[in-house]
Motif scaffolding. Structure first.
Motif, short mmCIF file in Angstrom:
data_model
loop_
_atom_site.label_atom_id
_atom_site.label_comp_id
_atom_site.label_asym_id
_atom_site.label_seq_id
_atom_site.Cartn_x
_atom_site.Cartn_y
_atom_site.Cartn_z
N GLU A 152 0.83 -1.21 0.00
CA GLU A 152 0.00 0.00 0.00
C GLU A 152 0.86 1.26 0.00
O GLU A 152 0.54 2.23 -0.69
N ALA A 153 1.95 1.24 0.77
CA ALA A 153 2.81 2.42 0.85
C ALA A 153 3.32 2.79 -0.54
O ALA A 153 3.30 3.96 -0.95
N SER A 154 3.76 1.77 -1.27
CA SER A 154 4.29 1.99 -2.61
C SER A 154 3.20 2.55 -3.54
O SER A 154 3.43 3.49 -4.29
N ARG A 155 1.99 1.97 -3.44
CA ARG A 155 0.86 2.44 -4.26
C ARG A 155 0.52 3.90 -3.96
O ARG A 155 0.37 4.71 -4.87
N CYS A 156 0.42 4.21 -2.68
CA CYS A 156 0.09 5.58 -2.28
C CYS A 156 1.14 6.58 -2.75
O CYS A 156 0.82 7.70 -3.13
N ASN A 157 2.38 6.15 -2.71
CA ASN A 157 3.47 7.01 -3.17
C ASN A 157 3.28 7.34 -4.65
O ASN A 157 3.38 8.49 -5.06
N ILE A 158 2.97 6.32 -5.44
CA ILE A 158 2.80 6.53 -6.88
C ILE A 158 1.57 7.40 -7.15
O ILE A 158 1.61 8.35 -7.92
N GLU A 159 0.47 7.10 -6.42
CA GLU A 159 -0.78 7.82 -6.65
C GLU A 159 -0.73 9.28 -6.18
O GLU A 159 -1.50 10.10 -6.65
N SER A 160 0.15 9.56 -5.22
CA SER A 160 0.20 10.93 -4.67
C SER A 160 0.52 11.93 -5.76
O SER A 160 0.12 13.09 -5.69
N GLY A 161 1.26 11.50 -6.78
CA GLY A 161 1.65 12.39 -7.87
C GLY A 161 2.48 13.57 -7.39
O GLY A 161 2.61 14.57 -8.09
N ASN A 162 3.05 13.46 -6.19
CA ASN A 162 3.82 14.57 -5.64
C ASN A 162 5.32 14.30 -5.83
O ASN A 162 5.87 13.34 -5.29
N GLU A 163 5.93 15.19 -6.58
CA GLU A 163 7.34 15.05 -6.95
C GLU A 163 8.24 14.89 -5.72
O GLU A 163 9.08 14.00 -5.64
N ALA A 164 8.05 15.79 -4.74
CA ALA A 164 8.89 15.79 -3.54
C ALA A 164 8.71 14.51 -2.74
O ALA A 164 9.67 13.94 -2.22
N THR A 165 7.47 14.06 -2.65
CA THR A 165 7.20 12.82 -1.91
C THR A 165 7.87 11.64 -2.58
O THR A 165 8.45 10.79 -1.92
N HIS A 166 7.80 11.60 -3.91
CA HIS A 166 8.47 10.52 -4.64
C HIS A 166 9.94 10.50 -4.29
O HIS A 166 10.53 9.46 -4.03
N MET A 167 10.54 11.70 -4.28
CA MET A 167 11.96 11.81 -4.02
C MET A 167 12.30 11.29 -2.62
O MET A 167 13.23 10.49 -2.45
N ALA A 168 11.53 11.74 -1.63
CA ALA A 168 11.79 11.31 -0.27
C ALA A 168 11.57 9.81 -0.14
O ALA A 168 12.40 9.08 0.40
N PHE A 169 10.45 9.37 -0.66
CA PHE A 169 10.07 7.96 -0.53
C PHE A 169 11.12 7.05 -1.15
O PHE A 169 11.57 6.09 -0.53
N ASN A 170 11.53 7.38 -2.38
CA ASN A 170 12.49 6.53 -3.08
C ASN A 170 13.87 6.57 -2.44
O ASN A 170 14.56 5.55 -2.35
N GLY A 171 14.25 7.76 -1.96
CA GLY A 171 15.55 7.89 -1.28
C GLY A 171 15.58 7.08 0.01
O GLY A 171 16.54 6.34 0.28
N LEU A 172 14.53 7.22 0.80
CA LEU A 172 14.46 6.49 2.07
C LEU A 172 14.41 4.99 1.82
O LEU A 172 15.01 4.20 2.54
N ARG A 173 13.67 4.61 0.79
CA ARG A 173 13.53 3.19 0.46
C ARG A 173 14.90 2.58 0.13
O ARG A 173 15.21 1.47 0.53
N LEU A 174 15.69 3.37 -0.59
CA LEU A 174 17.03 2.92 -0.95
C LEU A 174 17.89 2.72 0.30
O LEU A 174 18.61 1.73 0.43
#
Length: 245
Positions: A152-174
């Motif tokens: 769900e976290a991954s889905r919500c990240n994609i659906e948020s459509g928010n550039e900054a959130t994508h960046m934070a989410f993907n960086g933290l995930r890494l």
């Protein structure tokens, strides 16, 4: 035991370095909180508190190292049970800032984090077999990764459509994937793989924490600042548009 830090003492040096860096990071994030958009306030508070807890932990262990010449790895679980939980929950908090997320996700992430840390602790402290503790810890970690790569976290990240959130989410995930791999690795070497010099392990853990805590924090901060800027630009554009009509 000599009660001052000797220049040749690399372990003590890395403990000291981390406690200072974490106090600095903590103050920085808490003060910068007011510069970011209101949606990010909780995230920034959580970051500051995470850094502060770790700073106190490092300060304490550094003192112990200087006084006794020991810094048992098992003590780290005190820090981890709080900070790991908070860092995992950060994914949830970042998403709630910009999109709709179910509270069940919060509990799944938190429980995953607790399973990861408590499993490792019980194995390392000898309350259960080292192998079982290892397996439980890794399962907790993999579960969290599953949530943030495929759940769900991954889905919500994609659906948020928010550039900054994508960046934070993907960086933290890494960081959770690469940086956090040190924990099961260190556990394995220490408790199952014939052991390693505790000093080396302490140095490795200390330096990895630089990535896992401080760099982690700056990824979030960067995203919060980017998002804040994007919203300001958006407002300016609207105002500009408004004036012309």
């Amino acid at each position: 035991m000599n009660s001052t830090l000797l220049p040749t003492d690399i372990v003590g040096g890395t403990f000291w370095l981390l406690s200072m860096a974490l106090i600095g990071a903590s103050i920085f994030f808490l003060l910068e909180r007011n510069r970011v958009d209101g949606r990010w306030h909780t995230t920034m508070t959580l970051l500051g508190v995470t850094m502060l807890i770790s700073a106190i932990f490092y300060y304490y262990v550094q003192g112990m190292w200087v006084d006794t010449g020991k810094a048992p790895i098992v003590l780290r679980y005190l820090d981890w049970i709080l900070t790991v939980s908070m860092q995992v929950v950060m994914f949830y908090v970042i998403l709630t800032a910009v999109t709709k997320v179910s509270s069940a996700l919060f509990w799944r992430l938190l429980i995953g984090a607790l399973v990861m840390v408590i499993g490792g602790f019980l194995g390392a402290a000898g309350y259960m077999s080292a192998t079982l503790g290892f397996i439980i810890g890794v399962v907790g970690w993999l579960y969290i990764l599953g949530e943030i790569y495929m759940g769900e976290a991954s889905r919500c990240n994609i659906e948020s459509g928010n550039e900054a959130t994508h960046m934070a989410f993907n960086g933290l995930r890494l960081i959770l994937t690469i940086g956090w791999a040190i924990y099961p690795l260190g556990y394995f070497i220490n408790n199952l793989g014939g052991g390693v010099d505790a000093n080396s392990l302490n140095i490795i853990y200390n330096l990895t924490d630089f990535l896992n805590k401080i760099i982690f924090g700056f990824v979030v901060y960067r995203a919060a600042m980017n998002d804040t800027q994007a919203r300001l630009d958006e407002i300016k554009k609207l105002e500009h548009h408004h004036h012309h009509h």
